[in-house]
Design an enzyme around this catalytic site. Structure first.
Site: not given
Ligand code: PBG
Length: 429
Positions: A297, A307, A319, A335, A350, A376, A415
């Site tokens: 990730k 968010r 992050k 990982e 991701k 997203s 989505y």
């Molecule tokens: C948080 C989480 C996030 C997403 C899924 N779980 C956001 C982040 O890590 O800040 C993002 C999913 C998306 O953007 O569609 N644990």
């Protein structure tokens, strides 16, 4: 409705590959159908076909000759009539006259017709591959999410159930839940995450009551519950505390499993959380609950709309001390081996489309199923391009999903799950 919702799992609508028949074994229909049909139509339309049967709609009339007579006629030089050799189609005037290239391979031969293309298609896309992420909140209404046209914060009692039912109608029987938690319930240690009567456990119980065979994935991370908007507990100097966070995540995973979650998905990127969650689940008797680990990730700006949807932006900083650097490739292998060793059942990459190389890397280096998350920002870009009529939204959507599969993803969190599944089912109608 294309299929009964109780049989939605993994059925129908496999698109892109071999032609899918509603009656894939070409079985004879039940005799009642047969009787009805033969009463209405002439007998030659019956489903059983004998080799000797006359085909009135065939190309030639039968002359009543035996096989031997037919063969003898040809040997004697009386060749039966057939359509002439087709003329070469004319090229537009002005086309250059050139000798044909001396090619031993012409790959275009295998792309010549829809049937050939379908026969040689390497990757397929099916609603059974999709996991549908759904946002839920405590309200009664479904609130549109500005940055994600077509997505809503669904009321957990009504809107959620309706959306799940629509998805199941087109073969999407897997969902993942993301809660919008009231600010008053957020805290530095995110304890609401393991409240057994919290929004997520409640929604899971309601869904399982209504749809026992629905596959429910949950997100394991503190960010929706953290007053700091981080995935872990933040120390006074801004450091995200790893092992203390993992302790909370184990409690969160157990609360979700107890409510009926099928797959818990740690998206927090703390070290060692997969092994700790596995041990915690097992010690509570949840050996049957799977772990989908967010293995690779990345600290990505493509998460922006998500968010906003959950109001889960970090209150300070970013992050980058736990999510991976988008510049890194080899690190994904570190990982991967950790998550495999700790007992992950599914490995997730991701974001999706900008990280196809990472999906392929994991696919080639692990035998575990691979998930891709079309996040997203990827969704919103395609939606925005479609709204502005800059791209064909539907085609770009389906192509992006197919490409994630081609890169090596078994399942895709998207989505677009409902919209894409509807398209795939329509194509087959
Ligand atoms: C948080 C989480 C996030 C997403 C899924 N779980 C956001 C982040 O890590 O800040 C993002 C999913 C998306 O953007 O569609 N644990």
């Amino acid at each position: 409705m294309i299929m009964a919702s109780t049989t939605a799992l993994n059925s129908g609508c496999n698109v892109g590959g071999a032609v899918v028949n509603r009656n894939p074994l070409f079985l004879r229909p039940p005799s009642s159908t047969l009787v009805k049909q033969s009463r209405r139509r002439s007998p030659k339309l019956r489903f059983t076909v004998r080799a000797s049967e006359t085909h009135a709609d065939g190309p030639t009339k039968k002359l009543g000759l035996s096989d031997a007579e037919c063969e003898a006629a040809v040997v004697a030089g009386t060749v039966p009539e057939a359509p002439p050799i087709p003329a070469k189609p004319a090229a537009p005037s002005g086309s250059p006259m050139v000798p044909s290239l001396p090619l031993s391979r012409r790959p275009r031969r295998n792309r010549k017709s829809p049937a050939l293309r379908a026969a040689f298609q390497e990757t397929t896309l099916s609603p059974a591959n999709f996991v549908y992420p759904l946002f839920i909140h405590e309200g009664e209404d479904d609130t549109p999410i500005g940055a994600m046209p077509g997505c809503y914060r669904l009321g957990w009692r009504h809107g959620l159930l309706e959306e799940v039912s629509k998805a199941r109608d087109v073969g999407v029987n897997s969902i993942v839940l993301f809660p919008k938690v009231p600010d008053a319930l957020k805290s530095p240690t995110g304890d609401e995450a393991y409240n057994e009567n919290g929004l997520v456990p409640r929604a899971i119980r309601l869904l399982k009551d209504k749809y026992p065979d629905l596959v429910i994935y949950t997100d394991v991370a503190l960010d929706p519950y953290s007053s700091d908007g981080h995935d872990g507990i933040v120390r006074e100097d801004g450091v995200i505390m790893n092992d203390e966070t993992v302790h909370q995540l184990c409690k969160q995973a157990i609360a979700q499993a107890r409510a009926g979650a099928d797959v818990v998905s740690p998206s927090d990127m703390m070290d060692g959380r997969v092994g700790a969650i596995r041990a915690a689940l097992d010690s509570e008797g949840f050996q049957h609950v799977s772990i989908m680990s967010y293995t690779a990730k990345y600290a990505s700006s493509f998460y922006g709309p998500f968010r906003d949807a959950l109001d889960s932006n970090p209150r300070f900083g970013d992050k980058k001390t736990y999510q991976m650097n988008p510049a890194n490739y080899r690190e994904a292998l570190i990982e991967t081996s950790e998550d495999e060793a700790e007992g992950a059942d599914i490995l997730l990459v991701k974001p999706g489309l900008p990280y196809l190389d990472i999906i392929r890397l994991l696919r080639d280096n692990s035998s575990l199923p691979i998930a891709a998350y079309q996040v997203s920002g990827e969704y919103s870009m395609i939606k925005a391009g479609g709204v502005l009529k800059m791209i064909d939204e539907e085609r770009v959507m389906l192509e992006s999903l197919m490409c994630l599969r081609r890169a090596g993803a078994d399942i895709i969190l998207t989505y677009f799950a409902l919209q894409a599944a509807r398209c795939l089912c329509d194509e087959k109608r």
